[in-house]
Design a protein around this motif. Structure first.
Motif, PDB file in Angstrom:
ATOM      1  N   LEU A 205       0.815  -1.219   0.000  1.00 45.77           N
ATOM      2  CA  LEU A 205       0.000   0.000   0.000  1.00 45.77           C
ATOM      3  C   LEU A 205       0.847   1.268   0.000  1.00 45.77           C
ATOM      4  O   LEU A 205       0.501   2.251  -0.663  1.00 45.77           O
ATOM      5  N   VAL A 215      -7.334   4.153  -4.542  1.00 44.87           N
ATOM      6  CA  VAL A 215      -6.977   2.784  -4.196  1.00 44.87           C
ATOM      7  C   VAL A 215      -8.232   1.909  -4.163  1.00 44.87           C
ATOM      8  O   VAL A 215      -9.233   2.268  -3.544  1.00 44.87           O
ATOM      9  N   LEU A 300      -1.526  -3.279   4.564  1.00 48.67           N
ATOM     10  CA  LEU A 300      -2.670  -3.894   3.891  1.00 48.67           C
ATOM     11  C   LEU A 300      -3.380  -4.889   4.800  1.00 48.67           C
ATOM     12  O   LEU A 300      -4.611  -4.866   4.918  1.00 48.67           O
TER      13      LEU A 300
END
Length: 316
Positions: A205, A215, A300
């Protein structure tokens, strides 16, 4: 709209067992009811752990796979029916698969692509010169690919994928295994592509946030997050510091609280808050004999855990 996916589902049949006369199957949902719109010049980070459905979704966008349900269009048309036409407008970089010829220099691949995409010579030369300068690739253009470092090969892959000036660029884990200097160089280059639509797939990320403005997170085939990167700025994911040292556990445990033994001469500290990372790193590097150190921030995994607790899907 460059890409539009409406309620798309992709099912696979997986062999469960093999009998004497009959095979038994069970159904696997690789992508489950995903809606996704990507506009011109969007820079989208497509993020997920292994098995999340990223690759399956990309293959449907490219027309390699057909959805089991729902509709998907790429450049406003059926990606399977118009796969060849769409390919002329798409550039793809796979971090673990190469389009370069192993025993030939990258320049040979660039010249081959010039023929495939019917790029006029003058346009090809101008475009190549610009890409080579931006990626600092001049020194290895004429060396056999097998002699290049991983970072050099990845830069050559990017040039090969962009030489025909595609409208849509798909980058599938392009920085996996690269050193931090090369990663930063590629990220800096990608940030210059304001007139391109980019899909950047990764499980990192922090890296995605440097390239993308939005995202999309997939988890087990389901879209669980779809927002601008600003929504992630205050995510305080815990950090783990792991290091090896010849010092005794007794000495290390007096300097660092909550130290854990991983194996002989290998230790770790888990669940470190963002504001405490620098302080603990300073203690380790200044007061302990270090042979190797690694900092891991599982952002993440942490975010997926928080989303699961909330039980909600965020969309922009």
């Amino acid at each position: 709209m460059i890409i539009s996916a409406k309620d798309i589902v992709k099912r696979y049949r997986k062999i469960e067992s093999k009998g004497l006369f009959k095979k038994k199957y069970h159904e696997v949902l690789a992508v489950n009811n995903i809606n996704l719109d990507i506009k011109l010049n969007d820079h989208i980070g497509l993020v997920g752990l292994n098995g999340s459905g990223k690759s399956t979704l990309i293959k449907m966008i490219l027309g390699i796979l057909k959805p089991s349900q729902g509709e998907i269009t790429t450049f406003g048309r059926d990606p399977i029916k118009y796969r060849q036409e769409n390919a002329m407008k798409i550039g793809i970089v796979f971090g673990q698969r190469s389009q370069l010829r192993w025993d030939l220099p990258p320049m040979d691949t660039f010249l081959l692509n010039r023929e495939i995409y019917k790029i006029p010579q003058a346009v090809f030369e101008e475009r190549l010169a610009k890409l080579v300068k931006l990626l600092d690739a001049e020194e290895f253009l004429h060396q056999p690919v097998r002699t290049l470092s991983l970072g050099q090969r990845m830069k050559a892959e990017i040039i090969a994928a962009l030489i025909h000036n595609p409208d849509l660029i798909i980058l599938d884990e392009p920085t996996i295994g690269l050193d931090i200097v090369t990663k930063n160089s590629i990220v800096k280059f990608l940030n210059t592509l304001h007139d391109k639509t980019i899909i950047f797939t990764s499980h990192d990320l922090d890296e995605v946030e440097k390239v993308c403005s939005r995202v999309v997170i997939l988890n087990k085939g389901v879209k669980v997050f779809d927002e601008g990167v600003k929504a992630l700025e205050n995510t305080d994911a815990p950090t783990t510091i792991e290091f090896s040292s010849p010092d005794s556990f007794e000495k290390i445990s007096q300097i660092i609280k909550n130290i854990q033994v991983v194996s002989q001469e290998r230790y770790k500290v888990e669940n470190i808050k963002k504001d405490d990372v620098k302080g603990i790193l300073s203690l380790i590097t200044q007061k302990i004999n270090i042979e190797h150190i690694e900092v891991k921030r599982l952002k993440l995994e942490y975010l997926l855990e928080q989303i699961a607790k909330r039980g909600t899907i965020h969309e922009s």
